[in-house]
Structure formats: C-alpha cells, structure tokens
Design a protein around this motif. Structure first.
Motif, PDB file in Angstrom:
ATOM      1  N   GLN A 120      -5.740   1.269  -2.013  1.00 46.27           N
ATOM      2  CA  GLN A 120      -5.038   1.010  -3.268  1.00 46.27           C
ATOM      3  C   GLN A 120      -5.924   1.277  -4.474  1.00 46.27           C
ATOM      4  O   GLN A 120      -5.459   1.783  -5.506  1.00 46.27           O
ATOM      5  N   LEU A 121      -7.194   0.952  -4.379  1.00 44.12           N
ATOM      6  CA  LEU A 121      -8.104   1.203  -5.490  1.00 44.12           C
ATOM      7  C   LEU A 121      -8.277   2.702  -5.735  1.00 44.12           C
ATOM      8  O   LEU A 121      -8.380   3.141  -6.885  1.00 44.12           O
ATOM      9  N   CYS A 167       0.827  -1.200   0.000  1.00 37.98           N
ATOM     10  CA  CYS A 167       0.000   0.000   0.000  1.00 37.98           C
ATOM     11  C   CYS A 167       0.869   1.262   0.000  1.00 37.98           C
ATOM     12  O   CYS A 167       0.564   2.240  -0.707  1.00 37.98           O
ATOM     13  N   LEU A 168       1.970   1.254   0.749  1.00 40.45           N
ATOM     14  CA  LEU A 168       2.872   2.404   0.767  1.00 40.45           C
ATOM     15  C   LEU A 168       3.522   2.623  -0.593  1.00 40.45           C
ATOM     16  O   LEU A 168       3.721   3.772  -1.024  1.00 40.45           O
ATOM     17  N   ILE A 169       3.857   1.539  -1.281  1.00 42.75           N
ATOM     18  CA  ILE A 169       4.415   1.658  -2.631  1.00 42.75           C
ATOM     19  C   ILE A 169       3.411   2.320  -3.568  1.00 42.75           C
ATOM     20  O   ILE A 169       3.757   3.198  -4.367  1.00 42.75           O
ATOM     21  N   CYS A 170       2.143   1.914  -3.464  1.00 40.04           N
ATOM     22  CA  CYS A 170       1.099   2.498  -4.309  1.00 40.04           C
ATOM     23  C   CYS A 170       0.875   3.973  -3.975  1.00 40.04           C
ATOM     24  O   CYS A 170       0.719   4.802  -4.881  1.00 40.04           O
ATOM     25  N   PHE A 197       1.095   3.852 -13.208  1.00 36.74           N
ATOM     26  CA  PHE A 197      -0.197   3.171 -13.255  1.00 36.74           C
ATOM     27  C   PHE A 197      -0.023   1.658 -13.341  1.00 36.74           C
ATOM     28  O   PHE A 197      -0.728   0.903 -12.657  1.00 36.74           O
ATOM     29  N   CYS A 198       0.922   1.214 -14.171  1.00 38.24           N
ATOM     30  CA  CYS A 198       1.165  -0.237 -14.302  1.00 38.24           C
ATOM     31  C   CYS A 198       1.645  -0.829 -12.986  1.00 38.24           C
ATOM     32  O   CYS A 198       1.225  -1.931 -12.600  1.00 38.24           O
ATOM     33  N   LEU A 199       2.517  -0.095 -12.271  1.00 38.11           N
ATOM     34  CA  LEU A 199       3.013  -0.582 -10.983  1.00 38.11           C
ATOM     35  C   LEU A 199       1.881  -0.714  -9.971  1.00 38.11           C
ATOM     36  O   LEU A 199       1.758  -1.736  -9.279  1.00 38.11           O
TER      37      LEU A 199
END
Length: 280
Positions: A180-181, A111-114, A214-216
């Motif tokens: 995340q969404l 979640c932090l990465i997103c 976006f892909c990540l």
C-alpha cells in the motif's frame, strides 16, 4: 533434567500467554457489541447499495467483498459474546476460524482497492484492459482463498502455538502495508507530474482524478496503520518478552473496531448516501 525443566517452563509460559491472550473482559464484550450493532447494518447497507446501484457491481466489487468480509467479523463478534456467556468449546473453535477474516480479509481487500486506484492513475491503459468484472472476480477469488487459508492457519496455530500465530499476522501486515505504501508514493509522484501536450481543462480534470485516488489510498493506508500497528507492536513485544500485556492488546482492539467503520462511511460519502443512512 535441566532440559526437562526448561521445556516445562517454556510450555508453562506459552500456556500462560495463550490463556491471557484469549481471556475476554468487559471491555472486549463492549467492543464486540459496538462492532455488531453498528458494523452489521453499516456494511449490509453498503452491500445493498453496490448490488442495487446504477453504476454496476464492477466499480465497487472490491468494496463489496470487503463489506462481506466485515459481515463475517460482525458474526465473529456475536459468537465471542455468546461464548463469553456460555463457554461452549465449539464456539471457541469457530471464533479462531473467523479470526482469519480480520487477519487477512480486511487488509487484503483494502490492498486490492489501493492497487486498483494505483493502476487507474499510473497505468490507465492497463486499468482499462483489466476493467471488466471477470478480472475483479479472479482477484477476489484469490483473495478469498488466501483468507480461507488464513482462517485455517489461525484455528490451528492458536490451538498449537500462539507465538506462531503472532508471527503470522505480524509479518502479513508488514507485507501488505509495504504494498500500500508503494501505491501511495507512486500515485503521489504521478500527481505532481503533468502530462505532455495537455490543455488546461484536461490537466485540471486529470489532476482532480489523481487527487481523489491519492486521498482514497491515503485514507485506506492510514486506516490500515491505525488498525494493525498496535496489534503488530503487541505481537512482537509478546514474542520478544514472552509476556502478555492485556492493556496494549485492548488498545489495539479499540483501534481495530473503530477503523472498521472508515471504509463503509467513506463509500457512503462518495455515493452521497451517508446522511440517508444516518436519518431515521
């Protein structure tokens, strides 16, 4: 008299669910072995690349913490394999404690990465302001504190009441998936917008950066859904029916183990080190 009968039957049902939930079969041992044999060297290699890389630790700090959390999951797999052979009570307690790494550690750092990619695309000024490593350390420290609380919660709720444990991880997954969404949809919307007064080349470079982000986020979100949706469905089905379906949890465990390889492979691919890892 009737109340005592109801309480007895309820306790018997709970004990039966708890016993079935933690009953290790051959498939579980095989999956633990796969997670240990492939996951440990994969995540250890990612940690080594981030620490020794030329781009610095800051850029991959959340991925570093995610791999450290996954190393704990690999350790949990080793403990589960030993416990299934020796049946040591202390190892069972350690297994319940390390379970919190998989329940909270993996989804929190994903979640932090997103959120980091979301800020880089949608709020670049804020992203540059909080880009220094100290802010990532603060966020990671908070995530590790939550993960430690999850480990303690898993250890005590599994011992006292498995149903509470099922509620705990199901609600936690739904909350993190919702975050995340939001990041995914917002980045997708930003990708379709074009900045005012941009030249063609600048617009093309910015759109390329947005597409990568976006892909990540998309891959991370799909991985999280693949990892936790089967477990969540299984948890709510046990809560609703008071019956444990081992096959459903086994399928969820397969998804969990396989999804754990996605993030390190994705990082190795971005770093151009994937084939170096696969070669002898």
């Amino acid at each position: 008299m009737n109340n005592s009968i109801v309480n007895f039957s309820s306790e018997a049902s709970t004990n039966s669910i708890t016993h079935s939930f933690w009953l290790v079969n051959r498939l579980d041992i095989f999956l633990y072995s796969i997670n240990l044999l492939f996951g440990f060297p994969l995540h250890a290699y990612v940690i080594w690349l981030i620490i020794t890389g030329t781009s610095g630790v800051a850029s991959g700090f959340f991925s570093l913490n995610l791999s450290v959390s996954e190393i704990g999951n690999c350790l949990n797999s080793l403990v589960c394999i030993v416990d299934s052979c020796l049946w040591i009570p202390q190892l069972k307690t350690l297994t319940w404690f390390l379970l919190g790494l998989g329940i909270a550690g993996r989804p929190l750092f994903q979640c932090l990465i997103c959120v980091e990619r979301y800020l880089a695309v949608v709020h670049p000024v804020t992203f540059l302001k909080y880009k220094p490593l100290r802010y990532r350390v603060i966020c990671s420290a908070g995530a590790w504190m939550i993960t430690l609380g999850s480990c303690l919660c898993c250890m005590f709720t599994v011992i006292l009441q498995t149903i509470i444990f099922l509620w705990f991880y199901s609600i936690q997954f739904v909350l993190l998936l919702f975050i995340q969404l939001i990041c995914l949809v917002t980045v997708l919307w930003a990708l379709k917008q074009s900045g005012p007064g941009e030249r063609g080349r600048e617009r093309k470079e910015e759109n390329h950066m947005k597409r990568r982000a976006f892909c990540l986020i998309l891959i991370t979100t799909v991985t999280m859904i693949f990892t936790y949706v089967p477990f969540t469905i299984s948890g709510f089905s046990v809560i609703h029916t008071q019956q444990f379906i081992k096959e459903l949890f086994s399928f969820g465990f397969i998804c969990y183990v396989l999804a754990g390889f996605v993030q390190p492979i994705l990082y190795l691919h971005r770093s151009g080190k994937l084939f170096c890892f696969c070669s002898p």
